[in-house]
Design a protein around this motif. Structure first.
Motif, short mmCIF file in Angstrom:
data_model
loop_
_atom_site.label_atom_id
_atom_site.label_comp_id
_atom_site.label_asym_id
_atom_site.label_seq_id
_atom_site.Cartn_x
_atom_site.Cartn_y
_atom_site.Cartn_z
N ASP A 187 6.59 15.88 -24.01
CA ASP A 187 7.64 16.56 -24.75
C ASP A 187 7.05 17.67 -25.62
N ASP A 188 7.87 18.26 -26.47
CA ASP A 188 7.42 19.39 -27.28
C ASP A 188 6.37 18.99 -28.30
N GLU A 189 6.28 17.71 -28.63
CA GLU A 189 5.26 17.22 -29.56
C GLU A 189 3.97 16.84 -28.84
N ASN A 190 3.90 17.14 -27.53
CA ASN A 190 2.75 16.85 -26.69
C ASN A 190 2.53 15.36 -26.49
N ALA A 191 3.58 14.58 -26.68
CA ALA A 191 3.50 13.14 -26.45
C ALA A 191 3.90 12.83 -25.01
N VAL A 192 3.16 11.93 -24.37
CA VAL A 192 3.45 11.54 -23.00
C VAL A 192 4.68 10.63 -22.99
N ILE A 193 5.70 11.01 -22.22
CA ILE A 193 6.93 10.20 -22.18
C ILE A 193 7.13 9.53 -20.82
N GLU A 194 6.51 10.04 -19.75
CA GLU A 194 6.56 9.41 -18.44
C GLU A 194 5.29 9.75 -17.67
N THR A 195 4.89 8.87 -16.77
CA THR A 195 3.73 9.12 -15.92
C THR A 195 4.04 8.72 -14.48
N HIS A 196 3.36 9.39 -13.55
CA HIS A 196 3.40 9.07 -12.11
C HIS A 196 4.84 8.95 -11.59
N ILE A 197 5.54 10.06 -11.66
CA ILE A 197 6.90 10.13 -11.14
C ILE A 197 6.84 10.75 -9.74
N GLY A 198 7.15 9.95 -8.73
CA GLY A 198 7.14 10.45 -7.37
C GLY A 198 8.29 11.43 -7.14
N LEU A 199 8.01 12.53 -6.45
CA LEU A 199 9.01 13.55 -6.20
C LEU A 199 9.42 13.54 -4.73
N ARG A 200 10.53 14.18 -4.42
CA ARG A 200 11.02 14.29 -3.05
C ARG A 200 11.23 15.75 -2.70
N THR A 201 11.40 16.03 -1.43
CA THR A 201 11.69 17.39 -1.00
C THR A 201 13.19 17.66 -1.10
N LYS A 202 13.56 18.91 -1.01
CA LYS A 202 14.97 19.28 -1.09
C LYS A 202 15.78 18.66 0.04
N ASN A 203 15.19 18.57 1.23
CA ASN A 203 15.90 18.04 2.39
C ASN A 203 16.03 16.52 2.38
N GLN A 204 15.38 15.84 1.46
CA GLN A 204 15.46 14.38 1.40
C GLN A 204 16.53 13.89 0.44
N ALA A 205 17.38 14.78 -0.04
CA ALA A 205 18.37 14.40 -1.07
C ALA A 205 19.31 13.30 -0.59
N ASP A 206 19.70 13.30 0.67
CA ASP A 206 20.66 12.32 1.17
C ASP A 206 20.03 11.32 2.12
N LYS A 207 18.73 11.19 2.09
CA LYS A 207 18.05 10.26 2.99
C LYS A 207 17.60 9.02 2.24
N SER A 208 17.56 7.91 2.97
CA SER A 208 17.17 6.65 2.32
C SER A 208 15.68 6.63 2.01
N ALA A 209 14.86 7.16 2.92
CA ALA A 209 13.42 7.21 2.70
C ALA A 209 13.06 8.56 2.12
N GLN A 210 12.46 8.56 0.94
CA GLN A 210 12.14 9.80 0.25
C GLN A 210 10.69 9.77 -0.24
N GLY A 211 10.17 10.95 -0.50
CA GLY A 211 8.83 11.04 -1.08
C GLY A 211 7.79 11.55 -0.12
N ARG A 212 7.63 10.87 1.03
CA ARG A 212 6.62 11.29 2.01
C ARG A 212 7.22 12.31 2.98
N PHE A 213 6.37 13.25 3.40
CA PHE A 213 6.87 14.27 4.33
C PHE A 213 5.72 14.85 5.13
N ASN A 214 6.06 15.44 6.28
CA ASN A 214 5.11 16.16 7.12
C ASN A 214 5.34 17.66 6.95
N LEU A 215 4.32 18.44 7.27
CA LEU A 215 4.44 19.89 7.10
C LEU A 215 3.65 20.59 8.19
#
Length: 233
Positions: A128-156
């Motif tokens: 946050d703005d106070e430089n305090a850690v509020i969350e760690t290791h948040i897995g992200l998804r791609t834009k095309n995975q918004a409506d899919k059950s399996a998210q996070g991993r992808f090929n390129l």
């Protein structure tokens, strides 16, 4: 554009080998003559001259072998440590309209020949703005995975890219919240403010690419840092 003849590489290689052979012969003759002259001045016999002549002939081969080993070590290490999955550092403003905005990054497969499998991105730490850690290791998804059950991993594919959404900014309600878009479906919402996130992209080979972004929710200012920002004093 003019094309080279099919035998051009063969002729070029032959010329290089001929020059290398000539240089080797000149080196050996000159070096032998110099050594024999020195040995005769120092009073050594023919046996010592024979041994030194043999060493002179081995010197180019030994030096070439050392150079080849060094080059192979450098090349293999470079290939193994290369970050084929890399972030696009070009600055982009959050996309959206009518009070809803999405801040996102783009990852690219920088290899022109290899397809990447089992890639993933994550927010290593969110501050946050106070430089305090509020969350760690948040897995992200791609834009095309918004409506899919399996998210996070992808090929390129080779030279391809994907959009990685990071934050949702909602300015249309009284709540005024910042939402983190994550792959496991957790509802991560925070009040308006300035947030800094360290993000990594992992391919199936090579080192992970890393950058830091800062988002000011009041004006949707989205800054991409090549290096971690300096701490405030």
């Amino acid at each position: 554009m003019r094309r080279y003849s099919d035998i051009f590489p063969v002729v070029l290689l032959g010329g290089v080998m001929a020059l290398a052979g000539s240089a080797k012969s000149i080196y050996e003759d000159a070096a032998k003559a110099w050594v024999l002259n020195r040995l005769s001045q120092w009073g050594y016999g023919t046996e010592a001259a024979t041994v030194m002549s043999g060493c002179i002939e081995l010197a180019p081969a030994f030096g070439g072998a050392v150079a080849i080993i060094w080059f192979l070590h450098w090349y293999i290490r470079k290939e193994l440590e290369a970050a084929h999955l890399a972030f696009d550092r070009k600055l982009r403003r959050p996309a959206g309209d009518f009070g809803f905005y999405t801040a996102y990054l783009i990852v690219t497969n920088t290899s022109p020949t290899e397809k990447l499998l089992n890639c993933r991105c994550e927010i290593v730490e969110l501050r946050d703005d106070e430089n305090a850690v509020i969350e760690t290791h948040i897995g992200l998804r791609t834009k095309n995975q918004a409506d899919k059950s399996a998210q996070g991993r992808f090929n390129l594919d080779q030279g391809a890219e994907k959009e990685i959404p990071l934050f949702d900014i909602n300015q249309s309600s009284d709540e005024e919240t910042l939402g983190v878009i994550n792959a496991d479906g957790r509802e991560l919402k925070f009040p308006y403010g300035i947030y800094t996130a360290k993000i990594r992209a992992y391919g199936d080979r090579g080192t992970a690419d890393e950058l830091t972004v800062r988002l000011n929710t009041s004006n949707c200012e989205f800054i991409i840092f090549r290096d971690a920002p300096k701490a405030r004093v």
